[in-house]
Scaffold this active site. Structure first.
Site, PDB file in Angstrom:
ATOM      1  N   CYS A   1      25.046  34.124  25.236  1.00  0.00           N
ATOM      2  CA  CYS A   1      24.134  35.047  24.543  1.00  0.00           C
ATOM      3  C   CYS A   1      23.211  34.350  23.543  1.00  0.00           C
ATOM      4  CB  CYS A   1      24.943  36.130  23.837  1.00  0.00           C
ATOM      5  SG  CYS A   1      26.107  36.955  24.921  1.00  0.00           S
TER       6      CYS A   1
ATOM      7  N   GLU B   1      21.326  34.114  30.545  1.00  0.00           N
ATOM      8  CA  GLU B   1      22.507  33.543  31.190  1.00  0.00           C
ATOM      9  C   GLU B   1      22.739  34.227  32.534  1.00  0.00           C
ATOM     10  OE1 GLU B   1      26.418  34.977  30.004  1.00  0.00           O
ATOM     11  OE2 GLU B   1      25.528  35.617  28.094  1.00  0.00           O
TER      12      GLU B   1
ATOM     13  N   HIS C   1      24.519  39.582  16.704  1.00  0.00           N
ATOM     14  CA  HIS C   1      24.782  39.715  18.136  1.00  0.00           C
ATOM     15  C   HIS C   1      25.871  40.778  18.269  1.00  0.00           C
ATOM     16  CE1 HIS C   1      25.913  39.092  22.201  1.00  0.00           C
ATOM     17  NE2 HIS C   1      27.109  38.642  21.880  1.00  0.00           N
TER      18      HIS C   1
HETATM   19  N1  ACO Z   1      41.345  55.584  19.959  1.00  0.00           N
HETATM   20  C1  ACO Z   1      40.724  54.781  19.072  1.00  0.00           C
HETATM   21  N2  ACO Z   1      40.784  53.424  19.122  1.00  0.00           N
HETATM   22  C2  ACO Z   1      41.493  52.875  20.114  1.00  0.00           C
HETATM   23  C3  ACO Z   1      42.168  53.655  21.072  1.00  0.00           C
HETATM   24  C4  ACO Z   1      42.083  55.066  20.960  1.00  0.00           C
HETATM   25  N3  ACO Z   1      42.682  55.881  21.835  1.00  0.00           N
HETATM   26  N4  ACO Z   1      42.801  52.817  21.921  1.00  0.00           N
HETATM   27  C5  ACO Z   1      42.504  51.549  21.519  1.00  0.00           C
HETATM   28  N5  ACO Z   1      41.737  51.594  20.423  1.00  0.00           N
HETATM   29  C6  ACO Z   1      41.159  50.472  19.688  1.00  0.00           C
HETATM   30  C7  ACO Z   1      42.097  49.310  19.535  1.00  0.00           C
HETATM   31  O1  ACO Z   1      42.975  49.481  18.434  1.00  0.00           O
HETATM   32  C8  ACO Z   1      41.097  48.182  19.319  1.00  0.00           C
HETATM   33  O2  ACO Z   1      40.638  48.226  18.003  1.00  0.00           O
HETATM   34  P1  ACO Z   1      40.797  46.920  17.058  1.00  0.00           P
HETATM   35  O3  ACO Z   1      39.995  45.825  17.744  1.00  0.00           O
HETATM   36  O4  ACO Z   1      40.193  47.343  15.790  1.00  0.00           O
HETATM   37  O5  ACO Z   1      42.215  46.621  17.027  1.00  0.00           O
HETATM   38  C9  ACO Z   1      39.927  48.580  20.203  1.00  0.00           C
HETATM   39  O6  ACO Z   1      40.102  49.962  20.463  1.00  0.00           O
HETATM   40  C10 ACO Z   1      39.899  47.851  21.520  1.00  0.00           C
HETATM   41  O7  ACO Z   1      41.158  47.955  22.092  1.00  0.00           O
HETATM   42  P2  ACO Z   1      41.910  46.664  22.646  1.00  0.00           P
HETATM   43  O8  ACO Z   1      43.236  47.064  23.179  1.00  0.00           O
HETATM   44  O9  ACO Z   1      41.878  45.570  21.630  1.00  0.00           O
HETATM   45  O10 ACO Z   1      40.909  46.336  23.814  1.00  0.00           O
HETATM   46  P3  ACO Z   1      41.077  45.328  24.984  1.00  0.00           P
HETATM   47  O11 ACO Z   1      41.873  44.154  24.559  1.00  0.00           O
HETATM   48  O12 ACO Z   1      41.546  46.075  26.160  1.00  0.00           O
HETATM   49  O13 ACO Z   1      39.545  44.870  25.219  1.00  0.00           O
HETATM   50  C11 ACO Z   1      37.839  43.342  24.458  1.00  0.00           C
HETATM   51  C12 ACO Z   1      38.640  44.603  24.156  1.00  0.00           C
HETATM   52  C13 ACO Z   1      38.740  42.114  24.311  1.00  0.00           C
HETATM   53  C14 ACO Z   1      36.683  43.245  23.469  1.00  0.00           C
HETATM   54  C15 ACO Z   1      37.294  43.416  25.917  1.00  0.00           C
HETATM   55  O14 ACO Z   1      36.490  44.551  26.059  1.00  0.00           O
HETATM   56  C16 ACO Z   1      36.502  42.175  26.307  1.00  0.00           C
HETATM   57  O15 ACO Z   1      37.070  41.172  26.705  1.00  0.00           O
HETATM   58  N6  ACO Z   1      35.132  42.222  26.238  1.00  0.00           N
HETATM   59  C17 ACO Z   1      34.253  41.096  26.604  1.00  0.00           C
HETATM   60  C18 ACO Z   1      34.348  39.950  25.621  1.00  0.00           C
HETATM   61  C19 ACO Z   1      33.558  40.196  24.349  1.00  0.00           C
HETATM   62  O16 ACO Z   1      32.727  41.073  24.255  1.00  0.00           O
HETATM   63  N7  ACO Z   1      33.796  39.328  23.318  1.00  0.00           N
HETATM   64  C20 ACO Z   1      33.072  39.388  22.075  1.00  0.00           C
HETATM   65  C21 ACO Z   1      32.292  38.123  21.721  1.00  0.00           C
HETATM   66  S1  ACO Z   1      31.669  37.208  23.093  1.00  0.00           S
HETATM   67  C22 ACO Z   1      30.411  38.110  23.896  1.00  0.00           C
HETATM   68  O17 ACO Z   1      29.481  38.562  23.291  1.00  0.00           O
HETATM   69  C23 ACO Z   1      30.513  38.326  25.323  1.00  0.00           C
END
Ligand code: ACO
Length: 512
Positions: free
Chosen positions: A167, A133, A304
């Site tokens: 992906c 991609e 994945h």
């Molecule tokens: N210590 C331990 N854990 C923590 C801490 C900390 N200090 N702070 C946050 N966390 C945890 C959260 O509780 C969360 O865990 P949970 O999911 O079990 O609740 C995790 O860390 C991530 O924190 P979030 O606040 O949910 O993260 P955020 O919303 O900022 O971003 C996300 C996460 C949405 C995955 C982002 O990185 C993203 O958009 N990534 C790209 C999209 C993606 O990968 N999607 C997946 C499928 S599609 C693909 O493959 C591209």
């Protein structure tokens, strides 16, 4: 006879079958493989008798960049709470490319490494598919760039082009390749599948889930990793969603709705597992058994991996699926102990239900350790590679398990691409784990994986950020000479030398 031979010998056998009907002729020298332009009568004469057996992955090569940023350091640099990337997302390091690497160079590197490591001649490839991609040209395929590697062999009779859907492109490419080998179009040669991507995000919460790399897989008969073919053993789910997409033609960055992408991923997993289980159950019923398929029927399970925590949650999700469909289970016993309260929940209400997630993560932790954890080596150390991500998980598994541990096992493979397209299918590992077997060869070829990961260079987050800025500003430019050094690239890595005023790209290779 073919089974008793190694992959290269089997290829030669297949070629000889093509020339001479179905007479099993041993012909052991791979360099003797003739160019298809001179190979007479390459189609099997008696297709029925020559139906290829055990089609699957014969050899696998993985490439990742020689530099990474440490996720603990990145947490500090980004000013987020300590543990968010490392514990919350489960990521420890993230590989990235300088302006010296693009999708063409990644694929050139991994293909040439696969060919060299397995002493293969380019004549032996009849199909080449690329799943990616990372689009740098709206017309010209990466596959055609890779044809430069074939020039000396004179082999231009190579089908296949690029396939794109986030992906999922690598999986679509593999299915095309396997289907070709099993079809009446097959001419007895190998197919080669390449999945490669550079996964980069704009600054913000998605950036730590980047990565980069490529995987090349040789597809042919008598493989150690066999695609299970009985009654179409694949569960697929495809649906329209704007969870992650790349509408801006001049940006490398996607538009991401992170929460929606997680929901789409988990809902696709539920649907694919449902379809897969129904198909396998129907098959078992025909064979006289009426038992249900459960997670335990997978010896290993790979996914994945956008980030490792999501994969761990996915194992929990499969256990939840098993639990909800097993109405006769006695929850007070065994793995379902303590889960009675969840008997009446609905899958679609639980994507972000903390109580359900926590309970099933706990209940499935041993299953995760046994069946999936080892597959996350590359993912945790290099990040999301997009199309090669799940095949990086396969490489990690093969690198860390002995042939004896793998032999005869069914590996569940879940592939997801946003937008979205997903399939759960299975690979059956051959029974033969003896030294010198095809299984022994493919695992041995990956035994240096951890050493290679450990030999990468750690780059400070501010230098990483600067690097991202350079890519952002220059990746699409014409008349551009890359600025970054090539000194730290792994040996044998192809790199970009220049982009001319007509956007034509020139590459060179680091000496081996
Ligand atoms: N210590 C331990 N854990 C923590 C801490 C900390 N200090 N702070 C946050 N966390 C945890 C959260 O509780 C969360 O865990 P949970 O999911 O079990 O609740 C995790 O860390 C991530 O924190 P979030 O606040 O949910 O993260 P955020 O919303 O900022 O971003 C996300 C996460 C949405 C995955 C982002 O990185 C993203 O958009 N990534 C790209 C999209 C993606 O990968 N999607 C997946 C499928 S599609 C693909 O493959 C591209």
């Amino acid at each position: 006879v073919a089974r008793a031979l190694g992959p290269l010998q089997s290829l030669q056998l297949a070629l000889r079958v093509g020339e001479e009907g179905c007479h099993a002729v041993q012909h052991l020298d791979p360099s003797a493989c003739k160019s298809s332009t001179t190979m007479p009568g390459s189609l099997p004469v008696n297709a029925e008798a020559c139906w290829p057996k055990d089609v699957g992955i014969v050899a696998l090569e993985i490439y990742f960049p020689s530099q990474y940023v440490d996720q603990t350091e990145l947490e500090k640099f980004d000013g987020v709470d300590a543990g968010k990337y490392t514990i919350g997302l489960g990521q420890s390091k993230m590989g990235f490319c300088s302006d010296r690497e693009d999708i063409n160079s990644l694929c050139l590197t991994v293909v040439q490494k696969l060919m060299e490591r397995n002493s293969l001649s380019y004549d032996c490839i009849g199909r080449l598919e690329v799943g990616t991609e990372t689009i740098i040209d709206k017309s010209k395929s990466v596959k055609t760039v890779l044809m430069q590697l074939f020039e000396d062999s004179g082999n231009t009779d190579v089908e296949g082009i690029d396939t794109t859907n986030a992906c999922y492109g690598g999986t679509a490419a593999i299915f095309n390749a396997v289907n070709w080998v099993e079809s009446s179009s097959w001419d007895g040669r190998y197919a080669l599948v390449v999945a490669g991507d550079i996964a980069v995000y704009a600054t913000g919460n998605a950036r730590p889930t980047g990565g980069a790399g490529a995987v090349a897989m040789l597809i042919g008969p008598n493989a150690p990793l066999i695609f299970e073919r009985e009654t179409g053993l694949r569960g697929t789910h495809m649906q329209h969603a704007y969870d992650f997409y790349k509408p801006d033609m001049v940006s490398e960055y996607p538009v991401v709705d992170g929460k929606l992408s997680i929901q789409c991923y988990l809902s696709a997993l539920d649907r694919c597992y449902f379809v897969y289980r129904n198909k396998i159950r129907a098959q078992w019923q025909k064979e006289g058994s009426d038992r249900d398929f459960t997670l335990n029927d997978f010896g290993f399970m790979i996914f994945h991996s956008p980030y490792c925590k999501l994969v761990q949650k996915s194992v929990a999700r499969l256990l939840l699926n098993d639990f909800l469909s097993d109405q006769n289970s006695k929850p007070e016993n065994g793995i379902y102990s303590g889960l009675e309260a969840f008997r009446d929940i609905k899958l679609e209400d639980t994507y972000f239900d903390r109580d359900v997630e926590k309970a099933f993560m706990k209940a499935s932790s041993e299953l995760f350790n046994q069946k999936t954890k080892a597959s996350l080596l590359v993912s945790s150390q290099n990040g999301n590679m997009y199309t090669p991500s799940v095949y990086g998980c396969l490489a990690s598994l093969l690198a860390q398990c002995s042939p004896q541990q793998l032999a005869g096992q069914r590996i569940g493979v879940f592939s997801y691409g946003s937008g979205f397209a997903a399939t759960l299918y299975s690979i059956r590992v051959t029974q033969d784990a003896t030294p010198g077997s095809s299984l022994d060869k493919i695992t041995s070829s990956l035994s240096d994986l951890k050493t290679r990961l450990d030999s990468r260079k750690c780059i400070a987050p501010d230098v990483f950020a600067e690097n991202m800025k350079i890519r952002q500003e220059t990746h699409h430019l014409a008349n551009y000479i890359p600025q970054c050094s090539v000194d730290d690239l792994f040996e044998g890595t192809w790199y970009l030398v220049r982009v001319d005023e007509k956007h034509r790209r020139t590459y060179a290779r680091r000496p081996v």
